[in-house]
Scaffold this motif. Structure first.
Motif, short mmCIF file in Angstrom:
data_model
loop_
_atom_site.label_atom_id
_atom_site.label_comp_id
_atom_site.label_asym_id
_atom_site.label_seq_id
_atom_site.Cartn_x
_atom_site.Cartn_y
_atom_site.Cartn_z
N ARG A 159 -49.68 18.88 -117.47
CA ARG A 159 -50.60 18.13 -117.72
C ARG A 159 -50.82 17.58 -116.38
NH1 ARG A 159 -47.47 13.90 -121.94
NH2 ARG A 159 -45.81 14.81 -120.95
N THR A 160 -49.64 16.94 -114.98
CA THR A 160 -50.17 16.69 -114.22
C THR A 160 -51.34 17.39 -113.30
OG1 THR A 160 -47.34 15.93 -113.77
CG2 THR A 160 -48.96 15.84 -111.95
N PHE A 161 -51.88 18.75 -113.45
CA PHE A 161 -52.78 19.17 -112.55
C PHE A 161 -53.92 19.77 -113.74
CE2 PHE A 161 -48.63 19.88 -110.19
CZ PHE A 161 -49.43 19.18 -109.21
N MET A 162 -53.93 19.28 -114.46
CA MET A 162 -54.72 19.85 -115.85
C MET A 162 -56.31 19.52 -115.09
SD MET A 162 -53.17 18.60 -119.27
CE MET A 162 -54.93 18.97 -120.21
N GLY A 177 -57.56 22.11 -112.42
CA GLY A 177 -56.85 23.30 -112.54
C GLY A 177 -55.97 23.99 -113.71
N PHE A 178 -55.64 25.29 -113.54
CA PHE A 178 -54.55 25.95 -114.31
C PHE A 178 -52.79 25.85 -113.81
CE2 PHE A 178 -58.60 26.79 -114.98
CZ PHE A 178 -59.15 26.69 -116.53
N CYS A 179 -52.43 25.62 -115.00
CA CYS A 179 -51.34 26.17 -114.78
C CYS A 179 -50.26 26.93 -115.61
CB CYS A 179 -49.99 24.69 -115.29
SG CYS A 179 -48.23 24.66 -114.67
N VAL A 211 -53.31 26.94 -110.16
CA VAL A 211 -54.69 27.64 -109.70
C VAL A 211 -55.10 26.13 -109.62
CG1 VAL A 211 -55.91 29.02 -109.11
CG2 VAL A 211 -54.01 29.75 -110.28
N ALA A 212 -55.48 25.30 -108.32
CA ALA A 212 -56.45 24.32 -108.27
C ALA A 212 -57.65 24.83 -107.46
CB ALA A 212 -55.91 23.02 -107.23
N LYS A 213 -59.15 24.99 -108.48
CA LYS A 213 -59.90 25.24 -108.45
C LYS A 213 -60.80 23.86 -107.74
CE LYS A 213 -61.66 29.52 -110.51
NZ LYS A 213 -62.11 29.55 -112.19
N LYS A 214 -61.07 23.14 -108.12
CA LYS A 214 -61.54 21.80 -107.70
C LYS A 214 -61.13 20.90 -107.55
CE LYS A 214 -62.05 20.48 -112.62
NZ LYS A 214 -63.14 20.74 -113.57
N HIS A 215 -61.35 19.87 -106.75
CA HIS A 215 -60.25 18.14 -106.02
C HIS A 215 -59.44 18.40 -105.69
CE1 HIS A 215 -63.29 16.49 -109.00
NE2 HIS A 215 -63.05 17.13 -109.98
#
Length: 93
Positions: free
Chosen positions: A1-4, A7-9, A20-24
């Motif tokens: 939930r922390t990284f929602m 991106g995706f975990c 995988v963080a695609k933004k921010h």
């Protein structure tokens, strides 16, 4: 939930996860600190909750092989683990 929000975990192994963080991307450090604080709070309630090690890497725009980025993050995680074991201040790359 922390990284929602960034991106995706994905679960990549028994106890390994990949975000995988695609933004921010500027928020990743903040979210990582939030995750560490949440785990610490849970450890105070239950001493069986294990410590975690985190490694980060960033792909540049020309990156064509995600495995290179994953390996860089993995190496950063092992440096963090080693630093934590030796009693030095952990560095998250």
């Amino acid at each position: 939930r922390t990284f929602m929000s960034v991106g995706f975990c994905y679960r990549t192994g028994g106890d390994e996860f990949l975000v995988v963080a695609k933004k921010h991307l500027s928020r990743v450090d903040e979210l990582t600190e939030t995750l560490l604080q949440r785990i610490e709070q849970e450890q105070q309630k239950d001493s069986r909750i294990p410590d975690i090690s985190i490694g980060m890497a960033e792909a540049d725009k020309n990156c064509r092989d995600i495995e290179v980025v994953i390996q860089a993050a993995d190496q950063a995680m092992y440096r963090t683990k080693h630093t934590h074991k030796t009693g030095d201040i952990p560095i998250i790359d």
